[in-house]
Design a protein around this motif. Structure first.
Motif, short mmCIF file in Angstrom:
data_model
loop_
_atom_site.label_atom_id
_atom_site.label_comp_id
_atom_site.label_asym_id
_atom_site.label_seq_id
_atom_site.Cartn_x
_atom_site.Cartn_y
_atom_site.Cartn_z
N HIS B 42 0.84 -1.20 0.00
CA HIS B 42 0.00 0.00 0.00
C HIS B 42 0.87 1.25 0.00
CE1 HIS B 42 -2.82 -2.82 2.28
NE2 HIS B 42 -3.37 -2.64 1.11
N TYR B 44 0.72 5.15 1.02
CA TYR B 44 -0.12 6.06 1.82
C TYR B 44 0.78 7.06 2.53
CZ TYR B 44 1.48 3.03 5.63
OH TYR B 44 2.26 2.31 6.49
N VAL B 118 -8.39 12.75 0.33
CA VAL B 118 -7.88 11.58 1.05
C VAL B 118 -7.27 12.02 2.38
CG1 VAL B 118 -7.45 10.09 -0.94
CG2 VAL B 118 -5.73 11.78 -0.27
N ASN B 121 -3.20 7.51 6.36
CA ASN B 121 -3.27 6.04 6.44
C ASN B 121 -4.09 5.37 5.35
OD1 ASN B 121 -1.68 5.79 8.83
ND2 ASN B 121 -3.42 6.61 9.97
N GLU B 122 -4.72 6.14 4.49
CA GLU B 122 -5.53 5.52 3.44
C GLU B 122 -4.66 5.15 2.25
OE1 GLU B 122 -9.75 7.68 4.49
OE2 GLU B 122 -8.66 8.36 2.71
N VAL B 377 -10.75 1.15 1.09
CA VAL B 377 -11.20 2.32 1.84
C VAL B 377 -12.68 2.53 1.54
CG1 VAL B 377 -10.85 4.77 2.31
CG2 VAL B 377 -8.92 3.35 1.54
N ARG B 379 -15.86 4.80 2.16
CA ARG B 379 -16.23 6.16 2.63
C ARG B 379 -17.74 6.23 2.83
NH1 ARG B 379 -13.13 10.98 0.10
NH2 ARG B 379 -11.69 10.01 1.60
N ASP B 390 -14.39 7.40 7.21
CA ASP B 390 -13.79 6.40 6.31
C ASP B 390 -13.40 5.18 7.13
OD1 ASP B 390 -14.04 8.38 4.43
OD2 ASP B 390 -11.92 8.43 3.88
N LEU B 392 -11.14 1.62 6.88
CA LEU B 392 -10.21 0.72 6.20
C LEU B 392 -10.54 -0.70 6.63
CD1 LEU B 392 -8.81 3.50 5.94
CD2 LEU B 392 -6.63 2.33 6.27
N VAL B 472 -11.10 8.68 10.37
CA VAL B 472 -10.64 7.56 9.55
C VAL B 472 -10.24 6.46 10.52
CG1 VAL B 472 -8.91 6.70 7.93
CG2 VAL B 472 -9.73 9.07 7.75
#
Lengths: 495, 495
Positions: B42, B44, B118, B121-122, B377, B379, B390, B392, B472
């Motif tokens: 990932h 981020y 955004v 951490n996303e 993710v 939302r 959001d 995760l 988030v």
């Protein structure tokens, strides 16, 4: 087009790498019949970066390459031809585009060699030639020279802090665009770092490339020791283990375990890398563990947002770090991410060709007012080759017998020059009539020059905090001329 | 090579735009036979830039282009083959170079669309595919996404401060390398500026281009009024006069004089530009002079190191500025010139292919510890399409019926999700098996998305000073799994 922004971007032409106003002014000059009036421009900065006492200039090789390839391709012209005025007509008529199509660069360019120590107000580049051309190239010259000078100077400072330790640049992932990374790697090497992680920079510029491994390497194995063993198998004589994926000192112990296995097979671990936590504490603990285990030669590499002040602080704290990995702070010049270089017109042939009009840009602050003339920078040096003072003078006027240097921001500060004082002239011919006439040095040669030049500066000028100001001034007759020109141009407002 | 650093640089391959350690790890994985183990990474960031409450992601089009063209050319391989180990042997054996020669990109890539708001951490990009490939692309993805996300976010903030005023970007000369300028122009437009001065950006990305003239234009004529008259002749319907070459208010008076001549010929002056001095005072004085003279529609353009806080301050002071010219502060993101985006491994197929090992990178700070899983993710939005929170979650595990979102930096902060809460999933498929499967939006479409998305955010999240933190979190079962993994990996040290 939008979905493939990189593909083929830089072929065949980078000539549109400019501000629109360069092209609109070109059209205006052409329309006025002024395109071939001879003009002189200087590129310079007004303050050294990072509150420092000097800069090291860089970027000339890029600028020279750009100038050599300056031409408007059919695509460039089609795009300019497509631009519309506010009323909907074309912005540029076809006969002007035809003129651009046939335009050949014919200017003279003088510049200070890459790697030279330079100071505020000194022309790094002087362009003399047809007004339209000399103006047109402003933006690209500034883009290419501002940033590399900034990064080279930052690298010199980091080198100063690191002393004889190894310094690696690995900032590509945080750089400003891919050329932000590539040209930063070049300038950082010029400024004295030992190697880069950037493979493209290694290939293009013949810079040594170095690297260790990422946390993900460790995460890809059952445990840390197994990951180190596998890396040592791939690079038995070039391994540096990153030890902080889970716990730094446990990581050091695992590194030692694998280093013993390596030694049993006739190889030596190169180093370990610390990438987080308290680097002063952890490096001392790691050094002690390594030494106790019989590995005094395993190097300790440290990284994590390091720059010259942190390096200095870590050294004062007795950190046991042999190699400094520098990323973001160097390649973005984090604490001052732009050098405010400017490009100002300083002379223009009179319309009747009877001589020069020397031109000036005023400002509320004297320090921001430009300097007229066709300037050269004369650097006076002592018998050891150490710089003593720099004098800017107008090459288009005769020099008086007794030279005096005047501080441009304080005319009471003046310094007479002994008749026999040794000096060198910093600006040297690069282009004549648009042709490259100078054998540009290799990057390695410029790097050697930078190291030599910086070491020749007095430490009081090199220090980071409140450095001594190196004397740079105007030759007295130039200063008098400039003062009179300011008084002539500035409106007199009664108090 | 050194003397022509630009020429032909970007053809035929940008695949060496990476850190050496990506290639050394690739060799290590290949040697271990791990090159095709399926892995998930990932990309981020851990904190929004500029102490703000959000970021707007950008750079995916560049990244997709780079991935589509990923291959090692003969030159690339020759360079890698030339690298030496510490003992003088080759760093990479020929059979590994042959492997690289035949390498084809086959990963799946999911990403959040450019222009989407955004948070920390996303995953902006999720890569799933053979370990060697998924690792190899790390550096380029970070370089291309970090910087454009940074500049797009800065542009959104400047747009927020400027309200409905026109905003022009003209930072090329102070940009970090030529792509530092080019990709900044792209990202700034995506973030909401109205036009750029960068002609190459205009051509490549179909961004409106704008420009006025430089001080040197004024200096090239007998006096300022003559210079303005000449410029108006060239651009009778597109003239903006720069008025501060000698004295700003005298400049305004000269502009008015020439505007009267223009009006007599059926044309209107477009604007004047202030580039120095006290912009609050000078813009009010200029506005008054222009209005008195019958030119209420002549726009006032201001420039000089402007950014969102200065714009806000000038507006509070009643400055009469219609158009904001933004350079250095925008294209270098001066107050925070790098986004600290990272790329972390989060899952790896078990060696016996019996399922996934979810992987984690620890840190002394919980906020810097990575998140394991194959993340999506989600939302949640209210009925007006405004983001509420959001979540995760790990797509490789079944979701429980009752969803709860846990703040990853404070597990006591939890938020249950209503079963019928509307949501959208942000990561969408871009590559499948190495093939581009997504029609990437045009830059104009991404720009429209950015404007829409930012306006849907609560003003408390958009404000510059101490913004509200948008929620988030991790889906509860993911949070529990992560907590257990941390406890398992971290050594227990008795107190």
């Amino acid at each position: 087009m939008n979905s493939a922004p990189l593909s083929g971007l830089y072929a065949p032409s980078l000539s549109l790498l400019t501000d629109l106003y360069q092209v609109t002014m070109a059209y205006g000059y052409w329309q006025q019949g002024m395109q071939d009036r001879e003009a002189v421009f200087h590129l310079y900065f007004r303050r050294p970066p990072f509150d420092g006492g000097y800069a090291v200039c860089a970027g000339l090789a890029y600028a020279a390459d750009w100038l050599q390839n300056l031409h408007f391709s059919a695509d460039d012209l089609a795009y300019l031809g497509s631009l519309k005025s506010a009323k909907g007509g074309v912005l540029f008529p076809q006969d002007f585009l035809d003129y651009l199509r046939d335009l050949k660069f014919t200017c003279d360019v003088d510049a200070i060699a890459e790697g030279t120590v330079v100071f505020a107000n000194e022309p790094l580049i002087r362009v003399q030639g047809p007004l339209l051309q000399a103006q047109l190239i402003e933006t690209a010259l500034l883009t290419l020279v501002n940033f590399q000078t900034l990064v080279a100077t930052k690298a010199v400072r980091i080198r100063e802090a690191a002393g004889d330790d190894t310094v690696l640049e690995f900032g590509l992932r945080r750089a400003q665009g891919f050329d932000g990374g590539l040209s930063a790697s070049r300038a950082a090497y010029l400024g004295g770092v030992d190697a880069t992680s950037n493979v493209l920079a290694g290939q293009r510029f013949n810079i040594p490339v170095k690297g260790t491994h990422a946390h993900s390497w460790v995460m890809a194995f059952k445990d840390e020791a197994e990951a180190f063993t596998a890396y040592a198998k791939a690079f038995p004589d070039d391994s540096v283990f990153l030890v902080d994926t889970y716990d730094t000192l446990e990581g050091v112990r695992n590194a030692i375990k694998v280093a013993r296995e390596m030694r049993a097979n006739g190889h030596e671990l190169g180093g370990i890398r610390l990438d987080s936590g308290d680097l002063a504490y952890l490096s001392r603990e790691a050094r002690a563990l390594l030494n106790e285990a019989g590995f005094p030669n395993v190097r300790i590499v440290a990284s994590n947002d390091l720059e010259e002040n942190l390096i200095t602080s870590l050294k004062l704290q007795g950190a046991k770090i042999d190699t400094w990995g520098i990323g973001t702070q160097l390649v973005t010049a984090y604490d001052q991410p732009a050098l405010g270089g400017v490009y100002k017109m300083a002379a223009l042939r009179k319309p009747d060709d009877s001589g020069w009009d020397f031109t000036i840009k005023l400002s509320e602050q004297l320090a921001k007012t430009s300097i007229p003339g066709i300037l050269q920078v004369r650097r006076y040096e002592n018998e050891k080759g150490q710089p003593r003072a720099d004098m800017l003078y107008n090459t288009a006027e005769p020099l008086p017998d007794q030279l005096t240097i005047i501080d441009p921001s304080d005319y009471t500060r003046r310094r007479p020059v002994r008749a026999d004082a040794p000096y060198r002239e910093l600006l040297e011919p690069i282009f004549r009539g648009g042709e490259l006439v100078h054998q540009l040095p290799t990057l390695q040669e410029s790097r050697a020059r930078a190291q030599r030049e910086v070491l020749s500066l007095d430490p009081s000028i090199r220090r980071f905090l409140n450095p001594h100001t190196y004397p740079v001034g105007l030759e007295e007759s130039l200063n008098t001329f400039r003062t009179n020109l300011i008084l002539e141009k500035r409106p007199l407002r009664p108090a």
